[in-house]
Design a protein around this motif. Structure first.
Motif, mmCIF file in Angstrom:
data_model
loop_
_atom_site.group_PDB
_atom_site.id
_atom_site.type_symbol
_atom_site.label_atom_id
_atom_site.label_comp_id
_atom_site.label_asym_id
_atom_site.label_seq_id
_atom_site.Cartn_x
_atom_site.Cartn_y
_atom_site.Cartn_z
ATOM 1 N N PRO A 170 0.846 -1.196 0.000
ATOM 2 C CA PRO A 170 0.000 0.000 0.000
ATOM 3 C C PRO A 170 0.879 1.242 0.000
ATOM 4 O O PRO A 170 2.069 1.168 0.328
ATOM 5 C CB PRO A 170 -0.791 -0.138 1.306
ATOM 6 C CG PRO A 170 0.103 -0.947 2.195
ATOM 7 C CD PRO A 170 0.801 -1.915 1.291
ATOM 8 N N GLY A 171 0.296 2.386 -0.372
ATOM 9 C CA GLY A 171 1.095 3.603 -0.474
ATOM 10 C C GLY A 171 0.539 4.783 0.301
ATOM 11 O O GLY A 171 -0.627 4.789 0.709
ATOM 12 N N LEU A 172 1.390 5.787 0.476
ATOM 13 C CA LEU A 172 0.956 7.044 1.075
ATOM 14 C C LEU A 172 -0.045 7.732 0.159
ATOM 15 O O LEU A 172 -0.961 8.408 0.589
ATOM 16 C CB LEU A 172 2.160 7.973 1.302
ATOM 17 C CG LEU A 172 3.105 7.628 2.445
ATOM 18 C CD1 LEU A 172 4.340 8.515 2.380
ATOM 19 C CD2 LEU A 172 2.413 7.822 3.775
ATOM 20 N N THR A 173 0.173 7.562 -1.127
ATOM 21 C CA THR A 173 -0.725 8.106 -2.142
ATOM 22 C C THR A 173 -0.750 7.124 -3.308
ATOM 23 O O THR A 173 0.089 6.236 -3.393
ATOM 24 C CB THR A 173 -0.265 9.500 -2.607
ATOM 25 O OG1 THR A 173 -1.220 10.028 -3.539
ATOM 26 C CG2 THR A 173 1.096 9.446 -3.284
ATOM 27 N N GLY A 174 -1.727 7.286 -4.194
ATOM 28 C CA GLY A 174 -1.832 6.335 -5.294
ATOM 29 C C GLY A 174 -2.571 6.902 -6.494
ATOM 30 O O GLY A 174 -3.065 8.035 -6.470
ATOM 31 N N TRP A 175 -2.646 6.113 -7.544
ATOM 32 C CA TRP A 175 -3.294 6.501 -8.788
ATOM 33 C C TRP A 175 -4.774 6.804 -8.565
ATOM 34 O O TRP A 175 -5.328 7.735 -9.148
ATOM 35 C CB TRP A 175 -3.115 5.390 -9.805
ATOM 36 C CG TRP A 175 -3.488 5.688 -11.223
ATOM 37 C CD1 TRP A 175 -4.265 4.925 -12.041
ATOM 38 C CD2 TRP A 175 -3.057 6.810 -12.035
ATOM 39 N NE1 TRP A 175 -4.357 5.483 -13.292
ATOM 40 C CE2 TRP A 175 -3.624 6.652 -13.319
ATOM 41 C CE3 TRP A 175 -2.258 7.923 -11.786
ATOM 42 C CZ2 TRP A 175 -3.430 7.566 -14.353
ATOM 43 C CZ3 TRP A 175 -2.045 8.839 -12.817
ATOM 44 C CH2 TRP A 175 -2.631 8.659 -14.073
ATOM 45 N N ALA A 176 -5.412 6.032 -7.709
ATOM 46 C CA ALA A 176 -6.833 6.262 -7.413
ATOM 47 C C ALA A 176 -7.025 7.582 -6.680
ATOM 48 O O ALA A 176 -7.985 8.309 -6.943
ATOM 49 C CB ALA A 176 -7.389 5.104 -6.578
ATOM 50 N N GLN A 177 -6.105 7.910 -5.755
ATOM 51 C CA GLN A 177 -6.250 9.127 -4.963
ATOM 52 C C GLN A 177 -6.087 10.388 -5.813
ATOM 53 O O GLN A 177 -6.823 11.351 -5.637
ATOM 54 C CB GLN A 177 -5.228 9.141 -3.818
ATOM 55 C CG GLN A 177 -5.627 8.314 -2.615
ATOM 56 C CD GLN A 177 -5.770 6.838 -2.962
ATOM 57 O OE1 GLN A 177 -4.890 6.248 -3.586
ATOM 58 N NE2 GLN A 177 -6.889 6.252 -2.575
ATOM 59 N N VAL A 178 -5.131 10.379 -6.732
ATOM 60 C CA VAL A 178 -4.924 11.586 -7.536
ATOM 61 C C VAL A 178 -5.984 11.727 -8.624
ATOM 62 O O VAL A 178 -6.141 12.799 -9.215
ATOM 63 C CB VAL A 178 -3.514 11.601 -8.180
ATOM 64 C CG1 VAL A 178 -2.446 11.617 -7.108
ATOM 65 C CG2 VAL A 178 -3.317 10.435 -9.132
#
Length: 218
Positions: A165-173
């Motif tokens: 998992p990430g701090l941010t991702g493609w779905a979030q942006v």
């Protein structure tokens, strides 16, 4: 006990997906990104320590309770871990059980609104990155109860557990907080298929833009 069994089941399904897509965990890109994660997370903690100290004081002055808010999330291969956040809600926010954050959620504190709008509440997760539980870029980790619910509503949702998992991702942006589980899965699987250092850099730059504008915050 029931939650632990569910996590094990989700982990088993994610493992099947990973075995069928062995390149997700064995490419030079994975090792290169881990090196970048360590360097950036360490540098970030050093740079933001003064800011974290100031925010810690603000949180304590604004409302009673702890500064940090640990929360169990489902990581790669279904392995649970303690995600760290700066506390943005009142201490009794979940007295009636877990529920999704709403727009203008009354449980959010005054300082918490600023932290959530700028995503600064996520800064302590740099420790999760250093520990190897998370990466800078990847599908955002969900809580066990929501992972189970979303997988029931959208079969295959647990395939997101095939990578860190990430701090941010493609779905979030692309969608922020308002994105549906179906859309989140679509974006995350697209990222998993196409991921590269160039795409990671693009997501990182888009994240900085979101932090500056507060787009999609709750």
């Amino acid at each position: 006990m029931e939650e632990r069994r569910e996590i094990r089941r989700l982990a088993a399904e994610a493992e099947v997906f990973l075995i069928e897509n062995k390149s997700l965990s064995s490419t030079p890109y994975v090792f290169a990104r881990r090196f970048v994660d360590i360097v950036l997370a360490f540098a970030g903690l050093v740079i933001f320590i003064p800011l974290l100290l100031i925010l810690s004081i603000a949180i304590k002055l604004d409302s009673k309770g702890t500064i940090f808010y640990p929360q169990v999330r489902v990581g790669m291969m279904g392995k649970p871990f303690q995600l760290l956040k700066l506390r943005t809600m009142k201490m009794d926010a979940e007295k009636d059980g877990p529920r999704w954050a709403e727009i203008n959620d009354p449980r959010v504190t005054r300082v918490g609104r600023f932290l959530r709008k700028t995503r600064i509440d996520e800064l302590p997760q740099l420790m999760n990155v250093l520990k190897g539980e998370m990466s800078f870029i990847g599908p955002r980790p969900e809580r066990p109860v929501f992972t189970e619910l979303f997988n029931q509503q959208t079969p295959g949702f647990i395939n997101r557990l095939a990578v860190k998992p990430g701090l941010t991702g493609w779905a979030q942006v692309n969608g922020g907080y308002d994105i549906s589980p179906e859309e989140k899965l679509a974006y995350d699987l697209e990222y998993i298929r196409k991921r590269s250092l160039l795409l990671d850099l693009k997501i990182l730059l888009l994240t900085f833009k979101i932090v500056l504008t507060g787009k999609g915050a709750r």
